[in-house]
Design an enzyme around this catalytic site. Structure first.
Site, PDB file in Angstrom:
ATOM      1  N   ARG A  68       0.807  -1.226   0.000  1.00 20.34           N
ATOM      2  CA  ARG A  68       0.000   0.000   0.000  1.00 20.34           C
ATOM      3  C   ARG A  68       0.842   1.279   0.000  1.00 20.34           C
ATOM      4  O   ARG A  68       0.562   2.201  -0.766  1.00 20.34           O
ATOM      5  CB  ARG A  68      -0.950   0.012   1.217  1.00 20.34           C
ATOM      6  CG  ARG A  68      -2.207  -0.802   1.009  1.00 20.34           C
ATOM      7  CD  ARG A  68      -2.672  -1.401   2.294  1.00 20.34           C
ATOM      8  NE  ARG A  68      -1.700  -2.408   2.709  1.00 20.34           N
ATOM      9  CZ  ARG A  68      -1.749  -3.692   2.341  1.00 20.34           C
ATOM     10  NH1 ARG A  68      -2.724  -4.107   1.591  1.00 20.34           N
ATOM     11  NH2 ARG A  68      -0.821  -4.549   2.720  1.00 20.34           N
ATOM     12  N   THR A  69       1.842   1.334   0.878  1.00 21.39           N
ATOM     13  CA  THR A  69       2.576   2.610   0.972  1.00 21.39           C
ATOM     14  C   THR A  69       3.250   2.921  -0.351  1.00 21.39           C
ATOM     15  O   THR A  69       3.140   4.027  -0.884  1.00 21.39           O
ATOM     16  CB  THR A  69       3.602   2.553   2.119  1.00 21.39           C
ATOM     17  OG1 THR A  69       2.917   2.179   3.306  1.00 21.39           O
ATOM     18  CG2 THR A  69       4.262   3.906   2.337  1.00 21.39           C
ATOM     19  N   LYS A  98      25.436  -4.709  -3.126  1.00 23.38           N
ATOM     20  CA  LYS A  98      26.909  -4.725  -3.271  1.00 23.38           C
ATOM     21  C   LYS A  98      27.572  -4.053  -2.077  1.00 23.38           C
ATOM     22  O   LYS A  98      28.777  -3.840  -2.069  1.00 23.38           O
ATOM     23  CB  LYS A  98      27.327  -3.981  -4.551  1.00 23.38           C
ATOM     24  CG  LYS A  98      26.743  -4.564  -5.823  1.00 23.38           C
ATOM     25  CD  LYS A  98      27.234  -3.742  -7.020  1.00 23.38           C
ATOM     26  CE  LYS A  98      26.504  -4.104  -8.287  1.00 23.38           C
ATOM     27  NZ  LYS A  98      26.797  -3.141  -9.367  1.00 23.38           N
ATOM     28  N   ARG A 119      11.573   3.716   2.843  1.00 24.52           N
ATOM     29  CA  ARG A 119      11.239   2.745   3.891  1.00 24.52           C
ATOM     30  C   ARG A 119      12.505   1.976   4.218  1.00 24.52           C
ATOM     31  O   ARG A 119      13.209   1.506   3.312  1.00 24.52           O
ATOM     32  CB  ARG A 119      10.148   1.780   3.436  1.00 24.52           C
ATOM     33  CG  ARG A 119       9.980   0.625   4.424  1.00 24.52           C
ATOM     34  CD  ARG A 119       8.733  -0.164   4.217  1.00 24.52           C
ATOM     35  NE  ARG A 119       7.559   0.624   4.565  1.00 24.52           N
ATOM     36  CZ  ARG A 119       6.318   0.158   4.513  1.00 24.52           C
ATOM     37  NH1 ARG A 119       6.100  -1.084   4.114  1.00 24.52           N
ATOM     38  NH2 ARG A 119       5.306   0.926   4.840  1.00 24.52           N
ATOM     39  N   HIS A 147       5.815   5.696  11.356  1.00 20.50           N
ATOM     40  CA  HIS A 147       5.259   5.605  10.005  1.00 20.50           C
ATOM     41  C   HIS A 147       4.312   6.802   9.861  1.00 20.50           C
ATOM     42  O   HIS A 147       3.089   6.651   9.876  1.00 20.50           O
ATOM     43  CB  HIS A 147       4.512   4.276   9.857  1.00 20.50           C
ATOM     44  CG  HIS A 147       4.196   3.887   8.445  1.00 20.50           C
ATOM     45  ND1 HIS A 147       4.233   4.778   7.389  1.00 20.50           N
ATOM     46  CD2 HIS A 147       3.822   2.699   7.926  1.00 20.50           C
ATOM     47  CE1 HIS A 147       3.893   4.134   6.284  1.00 20.50           C
ATOM     48  NE2 HIS A 147       3.640   2.873   6.575  1.00 20.50           N
TER      49      HIS A 147
HETATM   50  N1  ASP Z   1       1.958  -1.684   6.598  1.00 22.34           N
HETATM   51  C1  ASP Z   1       2.200  -1.237   7.945  1.00 22.34           C
HETATM   52  C2  ASP Z   1       3.668  -0.927   8.149  1.00 22.34           C
HETATM   53  O1  ASP Z   1       4.444  -0.925   7.203  1.00 22.34           O
HETATM   54  C3  ASP Z   1       1.659  -2.175   8.961  1.00 22.34           C
HETATM   55  C4  ASP Z   1       2.262  -3.555   9.005  1.00 22.34           C
HETATM   56  O2  ASP Z   1       3.168  -3.888   8.239  1.00 22.34           O
HETATM   57  O3  ASP Z   1       1.778  -4.333   9.839  1.00 22.34           O
HETATM   58  O4  ASP Z   1       4.069  -0.654   9.257  1.00 22.34           O
END
Ligand code: ASP
Length: 319
Positions: A68-69, A98, A119, A147
């Site tokens: 989703r993100t 690498k 991320r 987050h």
């Molecule tokens: N998608 C959310 C996160 O990246 C929640 C999860 O992974 O549980 O933190």
């Protein structure tokens, strides 16, 4: 760029700013962002998108899995006419495998891009990246840390679903220790007049650092192990997954996995007007039989993520 410890508000200018932590947001800025997200919803629903970010490039750099993100940031950029460099299918296909450092990776990608969404599996990585980069860095999750963009879309969803952010009783359920979305959302909720209920196995209680902030804010708060203790009074039930990848001892994970499941039977005890949310992925915390219950907001929550990220990208890129 580095903005740590700076509250971004009050003259409401997000242009060229990093988005690292929810601590940067006050209620003026939240209202501004939510109004922009409404504007984005209107644009998408009426004409699909626009060209505000044409000739702008976003790099999505993901060291951890995401559905989703990453895709909502990509969709957001596309809807606003921008382009994306997607390093989301695993950094193992980039020079990270690498041995390239985060510093060099970020300093490389900023040569091509106007903004980087990052991320990473390490707490604090987004801030480090922001220290290296001259372009804005948006934290899309740093280990068990924060987050912020998820918390913004969560708060926006509560407002959309219930029409207010004040006077609500909000229960967070699941892995409160490692769940970064819980940490960020809890901190944002401290701006409002809410009561908080934290439901988790003993091992996965909210970290003391976050709990102390809740207590210092004078919020009515209680902890319990069982969702049945809180469901009848909750206005929001925020379900979360146990974060298997954060356990160094998998035997401990085995002890707590499957701790909670929201079932249709449990839902009969909930208020008629309440909302069930989950940052997803769900892995057994919400029974599929609830999906068509009007109180199940998690797919609307997912869509709100795109509107919030459109609002953030437009604002950070000065539009
Ligand atoms: N998608 C959310 C996160 O990246 C929640 C999860 O992974 O549980 O933190």
């Amino acid at each position: 760029m580095s903005t740590q410890n700076n509250t971004l508000s009050s003259n409401i200018n997000l242009a060229h700013q990093d988005i690292i932590s929810v601590n940067q947001f006050d209620t003026d800025l939240l209202d501004y962002l939510f109004n922009r997200a409404e504007e984005m919803r209107h644009i998408v629903e009426t004409v699909g998108g626009n060209d505000w970010l044409s000739h702008r490039v976003l790099t999505c750099l993901f060291y951890e899995p995401s559905t989703r993100t990453s895709s909502s940031f990509i969709a957001a950029m596309n809807r606003l006419g921008g382009r994306v460099i997607p390093i989301t299918q695993g950094v193992q296909f980039s020079s990270v495998s690498k041995g390239e450092s985060l510093a060099d990776t970020i300093r490389t990608l900023e040569q091509y891009s106007d903004v980087v969404v990052l991320r990473h599996d390490k707490v604090g990585a987004a801030q480090r990246a922001a220290d290296y980069a001259d372009i804005p860095i948006i934290n899309a999750g740093d280990g068990a840390g924060e987050h912020p963009t998820q918390a913004l879309l969560d708060l926006f969803t509560i407002r959309e679903e219930l029409g207010t952010l004040d006077g609500l009783r909000i229960a967070m359920v699941g892995d409160l220790r490692y769940g970064r979305t819980v940490h960020s959302l809890t901190k944002l909720l401290l701006h409002y007049d809410v009561s908080l209920r934290f439901v988790s196995p003993e091992l996965l209680r909210l970290p003391l650092t976050v709990m102390n902030q809740v207590i210092d804010a004078g919020i009515d708060v209680r902890e319990t192990h069982d969702v049945a203790d809180v469901i009848d009074n909750a206005d929001v039930l925020y379900m979360t997954r146990i974060q298997r990848e954060r356990f160094s001892d998998l035997a401990q994970y085995e002890e707590v996995k499957g701790h909670h499941e929201l079932t249709p039977e449990l839902m009969t005890q909930a208020k008629e007007k309440m909302t069930v949310m989950h940052p997803f992925p769900r892995v057994g915390e919400i029974h599929y039989g609830i999906d068509h219950d009007p109180r199940a907001a998690y797919f609307r929550q997912i869509k709100n993520g795109m509107y919030i990220r459109m609002a953030l990208l437009a604002s950070v890129l000065g539009k």
